[in-house]
Design a protein around this motif. Structure first.
Motif, PDB file in Angstrom:
ATOM      1  N   UNK A 129       3.573   3.986  -5.799  1.00 23.99           N
ATOM      2  CA  UNK A 129       2.886   4.047  -4.663  1.00 23.99           C
ATOM      3  C   UNK A 129       3.156   5.360  -4.070  1.00 23.99           C
ATOM      4  N   UNK A 130       3.925   6.107  -4.209  1.00 19.63           N
ATOM      5  CA  UNK A 130       3.820   7.711  -3.757  1.00 19.63           C
ATOM      6  C   UNK A 130       2.650   8.622  -4.048  1.00 19.63           C
ATOM      7  N   UNK A 170       0.524  -1.103   0.693  1.00 16.81           N
ATOM      8  CA  UNK A 170       0.352  -0.233   0.363  1.00 16.81           C
ATOM      9  C   UNK A 170       0.819   0.989  -0.170  1.00 16.81           C
ATOM     10  N   UNK A 171       0.379   2.241  -0.940  1.00 21.01           N
ATOM     11  CA  UNK A 171       0.989   3.156  -1.156  1.00 21.01           C
ATOM     12  C   UNK A 171       0.671   4.670   0.313  1.00 21.01           C
ATOM     13  N   UNK A 172       1.160   5.656  -0.639  1.00 20.86           N
ATOM     14  CA  UNK A 172       0.902   6.545   0.353  1.00 20.86           C
ATOM     15  C   UNK A 172      -0.638   7.231   0.830  1.00 20.86           C
ATOM     16  N   UNK A 173      -0.798   7.194   1.485  1.00 23.97           N
ATOM     17  CA  UNK A 173      -2.631   7.740   2.186  1.00 23.97           C
ATOM     18  C   UNK A 173      -3.630   8.537   1.476  1.00 23.97           C
ATOM     19  N   UNK A 174      -2.972   9.362   0.899  1.00 26.46           N
ATOM     20  CA  UNK A 174      -3.270  10.530  -0.249  1.00 26.46           C
ATOM     21  C   UNK A 174      -2.553  10.446  -1.738  1.00 26.46           C
ATOM     22  N   UNK A 175      -3.119  10.975  -2.533  1.00 22.05           N
ATOM     23  CA  UNK A 175      -2.713  11.200  -4.075  1.00 22.05           C
ATOM     24  C   UNK A 175      -3.247  10.266  -5.322  1.00 22.05           C
ATOM     25  N   UNK A 176      -3.219  12.012  -6.464  1.00 24.66           N
ATOM     26  CA  UNK A 176      -4.069  11.011  -7.529  1.00 24.66           C
ATOM     27  C   UNK A 176      -3.893   9.392  -7.598  1.00 24.66           C
ATOM     28  N   UNK A 177      -3.744   9.275  -7.195  1.00 25.51           N
ATOM     29  CA  UNK A 177      -4.220   6.672  -7.418  1.00 25.51           C
ATOM     30  C   UNK A 177      -4.608   6.218  -5.920  1.00 25.51           C
ATOM     31  N   UNK A 178      -5.224   7.301  -4.897  1.00 31.58           N
ATOM     32  CA  UNK A 178      -5.439   6.481  -3.664  1.00 31.58           C
ATOM     33  C   UNK A 178      -6.232   5.460  -3.727  1.00 31.58           C
TER      34      UNK A 178
END
Length: 525
Positions: A139-140, A91-99
């Motif tokens: 992921x970022x 699991x990547x960052x908790x927020x972002x354009x692909x969350x």
């Protein structure tokens, strides 16, 4: 048996004169016996610097972020259509354009801590320690990596015949081929097991499975997305790009993945990156679509129902406000021959002689991959697929007989092909043609090497030329015949991926929902 993981070390002493004589003979050098001792002394002196290099520390691998579930090999019940090579959860960052989006990664692209088989038993036991640049960027951006997808052996197969068993099957008809080599990606997207996927394309390997299995796939402009961390095939043909159920999702992925990473010599360092989602909602007024004459009616390849569906899509774009006209690029008909001359010798030099790294470039090198693959090749000589063996035999023969004459000429002619596409794209904004001239073919073969190779490499007439020229090319479904998807391909100017995506998105909206839907499967991980 997995080859030893210990890397090769420089020998403690120089080769003796008989060994030097053998090397000289293999190279076609005429060195008298009286000079071998002098060369041996020079080599012995030179080895001192290599011994020192063993004592130096390589830069650390790319930083690994985020908790990692190392994953597992999925069983039959949770791998319908055999799209997965491995399941995991990163699991990547908790927020972002692909969350929250579930992303599949083609199994020639490195995910740290997760096995990379590249479709071949030769690679069993290799676990990368680094993430590919595109994996880090996804992921970022908040994505979750949910698995590696199955590929044919070393991705040298455009249909899907030569991978590890069980191989992916077409979700619309499991008796047919899914297209390759990003076939696992298409299968898990179409069957609802992933939202997005990262594919690779050297001869059509994003677009062909998108066409045959019924999803969307973009081969971006050459060098727009870094290839760092992916197993190569031919450095001037290597592309990485997005696959998804919609053009909008591909555009969102491209915004995250595009841009120079400073590690891939395929890229310009001053890349201008567009906002690929911003233009999607613009209408088609003022846009010109060129129906590429040479992409239709290919003797022995094109099926009339495929050509008819793609021409109908051109009519749909015209009704949506685009100006549609026929254009001609005569050299397109020779594009597959041009591409072939590049890939046979280029892949032979890079993948077989160059340990998948080669020389004469200054990008990032995966030292673990170099060491593993160098030792794995001789440990499993009978495990190479017929397509790889054919490529290596043919490429080596050409080099021995003609040097690199035809490789060089093909690269030169590829630039002329690119100029002809550019000239056509001065009169229109995108080219339109079938992705593949035929629908998905039956998996059955007579088992002969000749038929396997012909089937594995026989559907690239319209896709491979654009790998040689680097133009962005998008495949998306435009209809069905006999219950099988048909792919429409849109091709644009280099670094004008925005327009290709804009036209593809507009066509999706005009087309509406697909008339035939594959059975959606719950993610039963």
């Amino acid at each position: 048996m997995t080859p030893p993981s210990d890397p090769a070390r420089i020998p403690g002493d120089a080769p003796d004169e008989s060994e030097l004589g053998r090397i000289a003979a293999d190279l076609g050098l005429d060195i008298g016996a009286q000079h071998l001792a002098e060369y041996r002394l020079l080599i012995k002196q030179g080895l001192g610097g290599y011994s020192r290099l063993d004592e130096l520390t390589s830069p650390p691998p790319t930083a690994r972020h985020y908790d990692r579930d190392p994953g597992y090999l999925p069983g039959p019940d949770e791998n319908p259509y055999h799209g997965w090579a491995w399941r995991c959860s990163i699991k990547g960052a908790p927020h972002g354009p692909l969350a929250g989006r579930r992303v599949a990664v083609k199994d020639n692209i490195s995910v740290a801590g997760v096995p990379m088989l590249n479709g071949s038993p030769i690679m069993r036991g290799f676990i990368p320690h680094e993430d590919a640049t595109v994996v880090t960027r996804l992921l970022n951006a908040g994505a979750e990596i949910v698995g590696k997808t199955a590929v044919p052996a070393f991705c040298a197969d455009a249909a899907g015949l030569t991978g590890l068993e069980p191989q992916p099957s077409n979700p619309y008809d499991p008796t047919r081929l899914p297209g390759a080599s990003s076939s696992g990606n298409a299968v898990v997207i179409v069957s609802g097991q992933a939202d997005l996927a990262v594919g690779g394309d050297q001869g059509g390997s994003i677009r062909l499975p998108a066409a045959w299995s019924g999803c969307v796939g973009l081969k971006p402009t050459y060098g727009l997305v870094p290839y760092t961390g992916a197993f190569p095939l031919e450095r001037t043909l290597d592309h990485v790009g997005p696959m998804a159920a919609t053009v909008a999702d591909c555009a969102a992925m491209l915004e995250v993945m595009a841009g120079a990473d400073g590690l891939d010599p395929r890229q310009q360092l001053d890349l201008a990156i567009g906002s690929y989602t911003d233009m999607l909602e613009e209408d088609l007024r003022g846009l010109r679509v060129g129906v590429l004459r040479e992409g239709f009616g290919i003797p022995g390849v094109s099926e009339p129902d495929v050509d008819a569906a793609v021409l109908a899509a051109a009519g749909t774009l015209a009704r949506g406000g685009a100006e549609v006209m026929e254009v001609s690029v005569p050299l397109h008909s020779d594009g597959l021959s041009i591409w072939s001359a590049i890939v046979f010798q280029g892949a032979t030099e890079l993948v077989t002689r160059g340990d998948a790294i080669g020389a004469n470039w200054n990008g990032h090198f995966d030292l673990d991959l170099v060491d593993f693959y160098r030792r794995a090749k001789p440990a499993h000589p009978a495990e190479f697929s017929p397509t790889v063996v054919f490529t290596v035999l043919f490429g080596t023969y050409l080099t021995e007989q003609c040097g690199h004459r035809y490789y060089v000429k093909a690269q030169n002619v590829a630039r002329e092909l690119g100029r002809q596409y550019a000239a056509a794209l001065e009169t229109v904004d995108v080219l339109l043609l079938p992705t593949a001239g035929m629908k998905a073919t039956q998996r059955r073969t007579d088992g002969s090497i000749a038929q396997i190779v012909a089937r594995a490499l026989g559907n690239m007439h319209n896709t491979a030329p654009f790998d040689a020229t680097g133009n962005p090319a998008l495949s998306l479904p435009c209809g069905f015949s006999d219950g099988l998807p048909i792919g429409l391909m849109l091709v644009g100017r280099r670094y004008d991926d925005e327009t290709v995506l804009r036209v593809g998105h507009a066509y999706e909206q005009l087309r509406g929902p697909l008339a035939v839907q594959p059975p959606k499967l719950a993610d039963r991980r």
